[in-house]
Design a protein around this motif. Structure first.
Motif, mmCIF file in Angstrom:
data_model
loop_
_atom_site.group_PDB
_atom_site.id
_atom_site.type_symbol
_atom_site.label_atom_id
_atom_site.label_comp_id
_atom_site.label_asym_id
_atom_site.label_seq_id
_atom_site.Cartn_x
_atom_site.Cartn_y
_atom_site.Cartn_z
ATOM 1 N N ALA A 312 -7.469 -20.926 4.306
ATOM 2 C CA ALA A 312 -6.729 -19.790 3.568
ATOM 3 C C ALA A 312 -5.587 -18.982 4.165
ATOM 4 N N VAL A 313 -4.950 -18.282 3.428
ATOM 5 C CA VAL A 313 -3.807 -17.222 3.784
ATOM 6 C C VAL A 313 -4.267 -16.209 4.541
ATOM 7 N N ASP A 314 -3.909 -15.754 5.478
ATOM 8 C CA ASP A 314 -4.228 -14.598 6.383
ATOM 9 C C ASP A 314 -3.643 -13.432 5.778
ATOM 10 N N PRO A 315 -4.286 -12.647 5.432
ATOM 11 C CA PRO A 315 -3.670 -11.265 4.728
ATOM 12 C C PRO A 315 -2.821 -10.587 6.020
ATOM 13 N N ARG A 316 -3.417 -10.823 7.330
ATOM 14 C CA ARG A 316 -2.778 -9.891 8.357
ATOM 15 C C ARG A 316 -1.303 -10.571 8.783
ATOM 16 N N VAL A 317 -1.280 -11.698 8.238
ATOM 17 C CA VAL A 317 0.044 -12.174 8.435
ATOM 18 C C VAL A 317 0.977 -12.030 7.460
ATOM 19 N N VAL A 318 0.466 -11.685 6.129
ATOM 20 C CA VAL A 318 1.347 -11.395 5.023
ATOM 21 C C VAL A 318 1.725 -9.771 5.066
ATOM 22 N N GLY A 319 1.082 -9.028 6.013
ATOM 23 C CA GLY A 319 1.202 -7.649 6.085
ATOM 24 C C GLY A 319 0.063 -6.678 5.841
ATOM 25 N N LEU A 320 -0.098 -5.600 6.469
ATOM 26 C CA LEU A 320 -1.276 -4.539 6.322
ATOM 27 C C LEU A 320 -0.535 -3.394 6.268
ATOM 28 N N TYR A 321 -1.164 -2.211 5.766
ATOM 29 C CA TYR A 321 -0.600 -0.832 5.944
ATOM 30 C C TYR A 321 -0.700 -0.442 7.388
ATOM 31 N N SER A 322 -0.293 0.686 7.721
ATOM 32 C CA SER A 322 -0.545 1.432 9.111
ATOM 33 C C SER A 322 -1.773 2.026 9.194
ATOM 34 N N GLU A 323 -2.324 2.171 10.372
ATOM 35 C CA GLU A 323 -3.609 2.731 10.480
ATOM 36 C C GLU A 323 -3.599 4.263 9.894
ATOM 37 N N GLU A 324 -2.480 4.781 10.011
ATOM 38 C CA GLU A 324 -2.347 6.254 9.489
ATOM 39 C C GLU A 324 -2.635 6.149 8.243
ATOM 40 N N PHE A 325 -2.137 5.065 7.169
ATOM 41 C CA PHE A 325 -2.478 5.104 5.765
ATOM 42 C C PHE A 325 -3.784 4.909 5.633
ATOM 43 N N TYR A 326 -4.444 4.207 6.165
ATOM 44 C CA TYR A 326 -6.000 3.760 5.832
ATOM 45 C C TYR A 326 -6.745 5.244 6.294
ATOM 46 N N SER A 327 -6.387 5.892 7.294
ATOM 47 C CA SER A 327 -6.958 7.054 7.590
ATOM 48 C C SER A 327 -6.867 8.135 6.456
ATOM 49 N N ALA A 328 -5.693 8.273 5.902
ATOM 50 C CA ALA A 328 -5.253 9.018 4.811
ATOM 51 C C ALA A 328 -5.786 8.865 3.573
ATOM 52 N N ASN A 329 -6.370 7.619 3.540
ATOM 53 C CA ASN A 329 -6.677 6.894 2.138
ATOM 54 C C ASN A 329 -7.994 6.289 2.125
ATOM 55 N N PRO A 330 -9.015 7.175 2.593
ATOM 56 C CA PRO A 330 -10.278 6.373 2.825
ATOM 57 C C PRO A 330 -10.929 5.385 1.617
ATOM 58 N N ARG A 331 -10.450 5.606 0.370
ATOM 59 C CA ARG A 331 -10.917 4.735 -0.699
ATOM 60 C C ARG A 331 -10.280 3.495 -0.683
ATOM 61 N N VAL A 333 -9.996 0.297 1.782
ATOM 62 C CA VAL A 333 -10.709 -0.198 3.067
ATOM 63 C C VAL A 333 -9.843 -1.229 3.667
ATOM 64 N N PRO A 334 -9.602 -1.032 4.965
ATOM 65 C CA PRO A 334 -8.694 -2.003 5.619
ATOM 66 C C PRO A 334 -9.227 -3.448 5.744
#
Length: 661
Positions: A312-331, A333-334
């Protein structure tokens, strides 16, 4: 024995809930003709996207569908037999679904979120002349369908629907593009490991330097099939943008429900004639329609990355948002390796094996917010007359956006290109034309890691006023084509930018003061219409003395790419693609392609793919969603390319959002 015309009409009307008087009138009119059976139904009474195969069915399978809504009567498509006892593609349910998709927001909201609708009163067109007109049209449509079936009425790829307007007493006909998700005639393919295999085949260019296997005119594209007010597959209309004085631009739009709101998706073309722009726009619209959801296949794989490992392609290599984004947008899910998500099958062009790809990374509006950990865009989606052509252009787009973001956020000065050295007269003329509108067209060599030519274009207003600057980019083995791609984008946008900036100045100035207000795709380019935003591009536009000579367009040519035969004739796109893929994989990256082709595209000889290169910078829209700024490649790529001595640190990043359109 087939049901009589009267019996079929009565049965269909009773199931649809129609009043009795119109049925009796139509029965008498039909009996005076050939006795053709019809199936009556009323449109706008239920949500056709939520309904399954249940619903009113004609007693006679050969009955001609007749749908009624307001002053309009739709006749057709004439039923045809498909495989396995199902209706042939392009059936009555396709019509009902396509019809609903081009309705007004208020009606769609009523049907799709508010429940069933009801008649406001007696139907005012229950008159003998209306029944005679409908009966005559039914007979004519059946006769026309018989002639089409015998080959005497052309070879149009899609069935026809005729619209009778009882108020204006006019008749129009439109092609009906089958809906691949129709519950009665759609036959989605299984998304499987074997089906994902994509062996490359010879794909000779139709013309040297085109990187296309056929010309635009060779596709049987009937714009009316995709943009019409009755059943347009890509929306109700295509608009000629007569305000554009640089290109003959066209614009269309289709809507797709996402939760409680209808999301508008725009498409269009930018060529030197409205006819060509409309055809190009249809290709772009189909590409976006195919890439938003898996409409032509049934996806079945669901699981966690930890289960699949290197398959499988690892989404973490493709890129994820910052921790601040997920904290501000709880809907939202990281992602975690243990989280179960839907996957689709793609094909690794590096390893020659199928690979699993997270569905949300290739179908960028797949349903289910609970499955989404990023909002992907159409980056890497492309169409072509062969899979090889589509993959080539998808890969070019990925390389283009990666290079642009590296230069923008890394504030990397780039070599300027002299557009007067272009071999294309049309390019030189368009540069001059932009100058007449007050813009200087500037171009920059944006190659970073790979030898494939990438060119950034900037239309810079001479006087620095509103509509300050706009950006575009192009990539391709032919630097002339890459330059033309960047020029086309800035030439189309620049002439309207001053007016758009002045009209929306208050909102745009608020964005310039607070980048957190930059949330949508169109915010990014419009923001740079504000004159004060020009300083964030000084690293590019003020990095060399004014008036100094730039490099030649031909200097960007990748010599090793060859151009096919020694006589300069057409090349094989497969071989050109292999060279490009090789340059990417030699740098340590994989190239994964997912076939997204819709049935209606195959009918036209088209293919659409989504190309993913895990590890390259993805483009995002919205200041809080910029994955590129925190990815490892952002830190190291410019140094590894020899463009700077040190890695890019947080303090070195451009503090402003990218201006990419």
């Amino acid at each position: 024995m087939p049901a009589s015309a009267a019996e079929t009409a009565r049965t269909g009307a009773q199931q649809a809930g129609s009043p009795g008087e119109p049925v009796a009138l139509l029965e008498r009119s039909l009996s005076r003709l050939d006795g053709a059976g019809v199936s009556l139904a009323v449109l706008g009474r239920r949500d056709e996207f939520a309904a399954g195969e249940e619903g009113p069915r004609p007693r006679d399978p050969a009955a001609v569908p007749v749908h009624v809504y307001g002053q309009h009567v739709l006749v057709g498509p004439v039923p045809a037999e498909g495989e396995g006892g199902r209706a042939a593609p392009g059936c009555r349910r396709c019509l009902a679904r396509r019809w609903q998709s081009v309705r007004s927001v208020s009606l769609r909201d009523a049907l799709e979120t508010g429940g069933a609708t009801h008649a406001a009163g007696e139907w005012p067109y229950a008159l003998p002349f209306a029944a005679d007109a409908v009966a005559a049209l039914v007979a004519a449509v059946r006769d026309r369908a018989a002639r089409r079936g015998s080959g005497d009425a052309g070879d149009d790829p899609f069935p026809e629907v005729h619209l009778l307007d009882l108020r204006a007493l006019t008749v129009r006909h439109y092609p009906l593009v089958p809906d691949p998700q129709c519950p009665e005639c759609g036959v989605p393919a299984d998304d499987s490991e074997d089906a994902a295999r994509m062996p490359l085949k010879p794909a000779p260019e139709h013309k040297a330097g085109s990187f296309r296997v056929r010309s635009l005119d060779d596709y049987a594209i009937d714009v009316a099939a995709f943009a019409n007010p009755v059943c347009g597959a890509l929306g109700p209309s295509v608009v000629h943008d007569v305000s554009s004085t640089s290109t003959s631009a066209t614009i269309g739009c289709f809507s797709m429900r996402s939760g409680d709101y209808l999301r508008e998706t725009f498409w269009g073309g930018h060529a030197d004639s409205f006819q060509a722009s409309a055809r190009i726009g249809v290709l772009e619209g189909l590409e976006r329609y195919a890439g938003m959801r898996a409409r032509a296949k049934t996806t079945r794989v669901r699981g966690a990355l930890r289960e699949f490992g290197d398959l499988a392609v690892d989404p973490r290599v493709v890129g994820l948002y910052s921790e601040e984004f997920y904290s501000a947008n709880p809907r939202v899910v990281p992602f975690t390796p243990d989280r179960e998500i839907p996957w689709v099958w793609g094909y690794s062009l590096r390893d020659g094996v199928p690979r699993l790809v997270p569905e949300v990374l290739t179908y960028y509006h797949a349903p289910g917010l609970e499955n989404r950990f990023v909002q992907e865009s159409s980056n890497g989606c492309a169409s072509g007359g062969s899979l090889e052509e589509a993959v080539y252009f998808g890969l070019m787009e990925v390389l283009e956006r990666d290079a642009f973001l590296l230069a923008w956020y890394g504030m990397q000065p780039l070599p300027e290109i002299d557009p007067s050295t272009s071999e294309r007269r049309s390019t030189r003329h368009m540069v001059d034309r932009l100058a007449m509108y007050g813009y200087r067209a500037r171009f920059f060599d944006t190659r970073v890691t790979f030898p494939v030519p990438v060119i950034t274009g900037v239309a810079e207003r001479f006087d620095g006023g509103p509509g300050r600057m706009c950006f575009g980019a192009g990539a391709g083995l032919d630097p002339e084509a890459a330059l033309d791609g960047a020029l086309c984008e800035i030439a189309t946008d620049a002439v309207n930018l001053p007016g758009r900036t002045e009209k929306d100045e208050q909102r745009l100035r608020a964005m310039a003061e607070d980048f957190g207000r930059v949330t949508a795709l169109h915010d990014h380019p419009l923001l740079y219409g504000i004159p004060e935003m020009g300083r964030y591009a000084d690293f590019l536009l003020r990095s060399r003395p004014a008036g100094s000579a730039g490099c030649r367009v031909a200097d960007l040519r990748w010599d090793e790419a060859g151009r096919g035969r020694n006589d300069g004739g057409p090349a094989d796109i497969r071989e050109e693609l292999r060279r490009c893929v090789g340059s990417v994989t030699d740098a340590g990256f994989d190239v994964v392609a997912v076939d997204q082709t819709l049935p209606e595209q195959r009918t036209l000889g088209l293919h659409t793919v989504s190309v993913l290169v895990p590890g390259l910078l993805p483009i995002d829209f919205g200041w809080s969603r910029q994955r590129a700024r925190t990815m490892p490649r952002m830190r190291t790529a410019l140094r590894e390319a020899g463009l700077r001595e040190d890695d890019v640190g947080p303090a070195d990043l451009n503090p402003a959002p990218h201006p990419f359109p």
